[in-house]
Design a protein around this motif. Sequence first.
Motif, mmCIF file in Angstrom:
data_model
loop_
_atom_site.group_PDB
_atom_site.id
_atom_site.type_symbol
_atom_site.label_atom_id
_atom_site.label_comp_id
_atom_site.label_asym_id
_atom_site.label_seq_id
_atom_site.Cartn_x
_atom_site.Cartn_y
_atom_site.Cartn_z
ATOM 1 N N ASP A 1 0.830 -1.219 0.000
ATOM 2 C CA ASP A 1 0.000 0.000 0.000
ATOM 3 C C ASP A 1 0.860 1.263 0.000
ATOM 4 O OD1 ASP A 1 -2.117 -1.641 0.088
ATOM 5 O OD2 ASP A 1 -2.659 -1.253 2.199
ATOM 6 N N LYS B 1 4.808 -3.338 -8.903
ATOM 7 C CA LYS B 1 5.090 -1.925 -9.158
ATOM 8 C C LYS B 1 6.360 -1.436 -8.497
ATOM 9 C CE LYS B 1 2.758 2.530 -8.727
ATOM 10 N NZ LYS B 1 1.535 3.251 -8.413
ATOM 11 N N ALA C 1 10.034 2.077 -2.373
ATOM 12 C CA ALA C 1 9.987 3.485 -2.820
ATOM 13 C C ALA C 1 10.688 4.422 -1.834
ATOM 14 C CB ALA C 1 8.542 3.912 -3.038
ATOM 15 N N ALA D 1 12.610 5.528 2.075
ATOM 16 C CA ALA D 1 12.185 5.650 3.471
ATOM 17 C C ALA D 1 10.754 6.176 3.479
ATOM 18 C CB ALA D 1 13.108 6.617 4.195
ATOM 19 N N ASP D 2 10.031 5.870 4.558
ATOM 20 C CA ASP D 2 8.641 6.332 4.666
ATOM 21 C C ASP D 2 8.631 7.840 4.946
ATOM 22 O OD1 ASP D 2 6.085 7.097 5.699
ATOM 23 O OD2 ASP D 2 5.630 4.971 5.935
ATOM 24 N N ILE D 3 8.299 8.601 3.913
ATOM 25 C CA ILE D 3 8.388 10.069 4.000
ATOM 26 C C ILE D 3 7.416 10.608 5.049
ATOM 27 C CG2 ILE D 3 8.105 12.232 2.706
ATOM 28 C CD1 ILE D 3 8.742 10.517 0.137
ATOM 29 N N LYS D 4 6.236 9.971 5.118
ATOM 30 C CA LYS D 4 5.208 10.489 6.048
ATOM 31 C C LYS D 4 5.670 10.317 7.493
ATOM 32 C CE LYS D 4 1.789 9.210 2.610
ATOM 33 N NZ LYS D 4 0.915 8.121 2.169
ATOM 34 N N GLY E 1 15.928 5.226 -0.169
ATOM 35 C CA GLY E 1 16.309 4.074 0.654
ATOM 36 C C GLY E 1 16.134 2.741 -0.056
ATOM 37 N N GLU F 1 19.208 2.376 -2.056
ATOM 38 C CA GLU F 1 20.299 2.184 -1.083
ATOM 39 C C GLU F 1 20.304 0.750 -0.550
ATOM 40 O OE1 GLU F 1 18.839 5.805 0.901
ATOM 41 O OE2 GLU F 1 20.917 6.436 0.992
ATOM 42 N N GLU G 1 16.169 12.196 -3.185
ATOM 43 C CA GLU G 1 16.075 12.915 -1.907
ATOM 44 C C GLU G 1 16.166 14.426 -2.053
ATOM 45 O OE1 GLU G 1 17.648 10.055 -2.314
ATOM 46 O OE2 GLU G 1 17.427 8.789 -0.554
ATOM 47 N N GLY H 1 20.205 9.048 3.012
ATOM 48 C CA GLY H 1 20.597 8.867 4.414
ATOM 49 C C GLY H 1 20.923 7.437 4.792
HETATM 50 N N1 CAA Z 1 6.965 7.079 1.826
HETATM 51 C C1 CAA Z 1 5.672 6.976 2.221
HETATM 52 N N2 CAA Z 1 4.664 6.651 1.397
HETATM 53 C C2 CAA Z 1 4.979 6.420 0.106
HETATM 54 C C3 CAA Z 1 6.284 6.510 -0.382
HETATM 55 C C4 CAA Z 1 7.319 6.828 0.539
HETATM 56 N N3 CAA Z 1 8.619 6.878 0.191
HETATM 57 N N4 CAA Z 1 6.282 6.246 -1.700
HETATM 58 C C5 CAA Z 1 5.015 5.990 -2.039
HETATM 59 N N5 CAA Z 1 4.214 6.096 -0.942
HETATM 60 C C6 CAA Z 1 2.757 5.919 -0.858
HETATM 61 C C7 CAA Z 1 2.018 7.112 -1.433
HETATM 62 O O1 CAA Z 1 1.938 8.147 -0.494
HETATM 63 C C8 CAA Z 1 0.697 6.487 -1.784
HETATM 64 O O2 CAA Z 1 -0.040 6.341 -0.595
HETATM 65 P P1 CAA Z 1 -1.574 6.898 -0.525
HETATM 66 O O3 CAA Z 1 -2.304 6.070 -1.521
HETATM 67 O O4 CAA Z 1 -1.966 6.647 0.890
HETATM 68 O O5 CAA Z 1 -1.497 8.341 -0.914
HETATM 69 C C9 CAA Z 1 1.069 5.079 -2.227
HETATM 70 O O6 CAA Z 1 2.388 4.835 -1.688
HETATM 71 C C10 CAA Z 1 1.173 4.936 -3.738
HETATM 72 O O7 CAA Z 1 2.067 5.926 -4.221
HETATM 73 P P2 CAA Z 1 1.683 6.986 -5.368
HETATM 74 O O8 CAA Z 1 0.210 7.232 -5.379
HETATM 75 O O9 CAA Z 1 2.577 8.178 -5.191
HETATM 76 O O10 CAA Z 1 2.084 6.162 -6.662
HETATM 77 P P3 CAA Z 1 2.536 6.756 -8.079
HETATM 78 O O11 CAA Z 1 2.540 5.611 -9.020
HETATM 79 O O12 CAA Z 1 1.745 7.939 -8.446
HETATM 80 O O13 CAA Z 1 4.052 7.257 -7.851
HETATM 81 C C11 CAA Z 1 6.291 7.081 -7.038
HETATM 82 C C12 CAA Z 1 5.034 6.327 -7.510
HETATM 83 C C13 CAA Z 1 6.933 7.849 -8.183
HETATM 84 C C14 CAA Z 1 7.279 6.017 -6.527
HETATM 85 C C15 CAA Z 1 5.906 8.050 -5.902
HETATM 86 O O14 CAA Z 1 5.146 7.334 -4.925
HETATM 87 C C16 CAA Z 1 7.077 8.670 -5.195
HETATM 88 O O15 CAA Z 1 7.685 9.595 -5.710
HETATM 89 N N6 CAA Z 1 7.405 8.180 -3.970
HETATM 90 C C17 CAA Z 1 8.443 8.751 -3.161
HETATM 91 C C18 CAA Z 1 9.829 8.382 -3.673
HETATM 92 C C19 CAA Z 1 10.893 9.063 -2.836
HETATM 93 O O16 CAA Z 1 11.003 10.268 -2.802
HETATM 94 N N7 CAA Z 1 11.736 8.247 -2.158
HETATM 95 C C20 CAA Z 1 12.775 8.745 -1.297
HETATM 96 C C21 CAA Z 1 12.297 8.783 0.116
HETATM 97 S S1 CAA Z 1 13.402 9.643 1.187
HETATM 98 C C22 CAA Z 1 14.610 8.512 1.539
HETATM 99 O O17 CAA Z 1 14.589 7.377 1.109
HETATM 100 C C23 CAA Z 1 15.684 9.042 2.423
HETATM 101 C C24 CAA Z 1 16.781 8.101 2.689
HETATM 102 O O18 CAA Z 1 17.732 7.964 1.929
HETATM 103 C C25 CAA Z 1 16.804 7.351 3.907
#
Ligand code: CAA
Length: 262
Positions: free
Chosen positions: A23, A62, A66, A68-71, A113, A116, A136, A144
């Motif tokens: 999800d 899919k 994706a 780390a959990d951004i929320k 992540g 990574e 990021e 990170g």
């Molecule tokens: N954290 C939390 N929730 C995430 C998520 C993430 N990284 N990636 C996707 N989700 C959730 C979405 O919020 C969505 O949830 P809801 O239905 O509750 O809104 C669900 O997964 C499906 O995602 P999308 O509707 O966004 O799907 P999409 O096909 O339109 O897009 C995507 C897919 C391009 C991967 C897009 O979800 C996206 O850009 N995700 C974030 C990617 C990202 O920025 N990752 C880096 C995170 S920061 C990190 O990782 C730091 C580190 O180094 C430790």
Amino acid sequence: MNFQFLKLETEGRVWTLTLNRPDALNALNAALLNELGEALTFVEKSFPKQCLGLVITGQGEKSFVAGADIKEMRGLNPIEAETFARRGQSVFRQIEKLPVPVIAAVNGFALGGGLELALACDFIYASDNARMGLPEVSLGLIPGFGGTVRLARTIGLNQARELIFTGDMIKADQALALGLANKVLPQAELVAAAKKTLETIATRGPLAVQSSKKAALEAYDQDVDLGLKTESNAFANLFTTRDMNEGTAAFVEKRKAAFTGE
Ligand code: CAA
């Protein structure tokens, strides 16, 4: 073992660990990271009797992971953020140091992540729909969980800098061209292909495979002379093993070796 966000398939000697939070596109929250650490410790303890290889993949068609959990992450203060990054780094370091070879079967998005995590595996097989990147900077952050360290080691500093600074996603064929993915496969064949490679490796001497993984990792951080010393020490240590005796005897006797990991 029972997990909320993971599936660990332990049949046979090549195991599969699936990140199972579809999800949220298998995004890494703190609970999932903790479960991952527990599962890896179990794999570590199961070598060499039960487990000789590990595939890590994501649930669904899919996404691998994706990121780390951004929320969850966005509510952290700087001290908590450092703890979170250190936690992710240490779990991924655990993957890198596992005694068994690990293939990341990247079945879709491997972002932040997620990439990574894949970089901490020994190598990557990608499905043809895979998308990889370190986005990021688009969040006002930097990687990170080891991205600034490991991406350059895999694809070279300038290619890594471009991906990190732009935050762009690349497709599977680009990942292959950069040496980020070793193979690109149709999604339906991805995990089976990774398992097949690990099954082949599992027929080799398990202690030798473990030792080569350790020596290659250690020598990577050492100068040539020290690296060569690391290698000759590891080479010599294998002369104390039953497996080395068996492997060389099998060659002389023109038969298949029966390794036991001893
Ligand atoms: N954290 C939390 N929730 C995430 C998520 C993430 N990284 N990636 C996707 N989700 C959730 C979405 O919020 C969505 O949830 P809801 O239905 O509750 O809104 C669900 O997964 C499906 O995602 P999308 O509707 O966004 O799907 P999409 O096909 O339109 O897009 C995507 C897919 C391009 C991967 C897009 O979800 C996206 O850009 N995700 C974030 C990617 C990202 O920025 N990752 C880096 C995170 S920061 C990190 O990782 C730091 C580190 O180094 C430790």
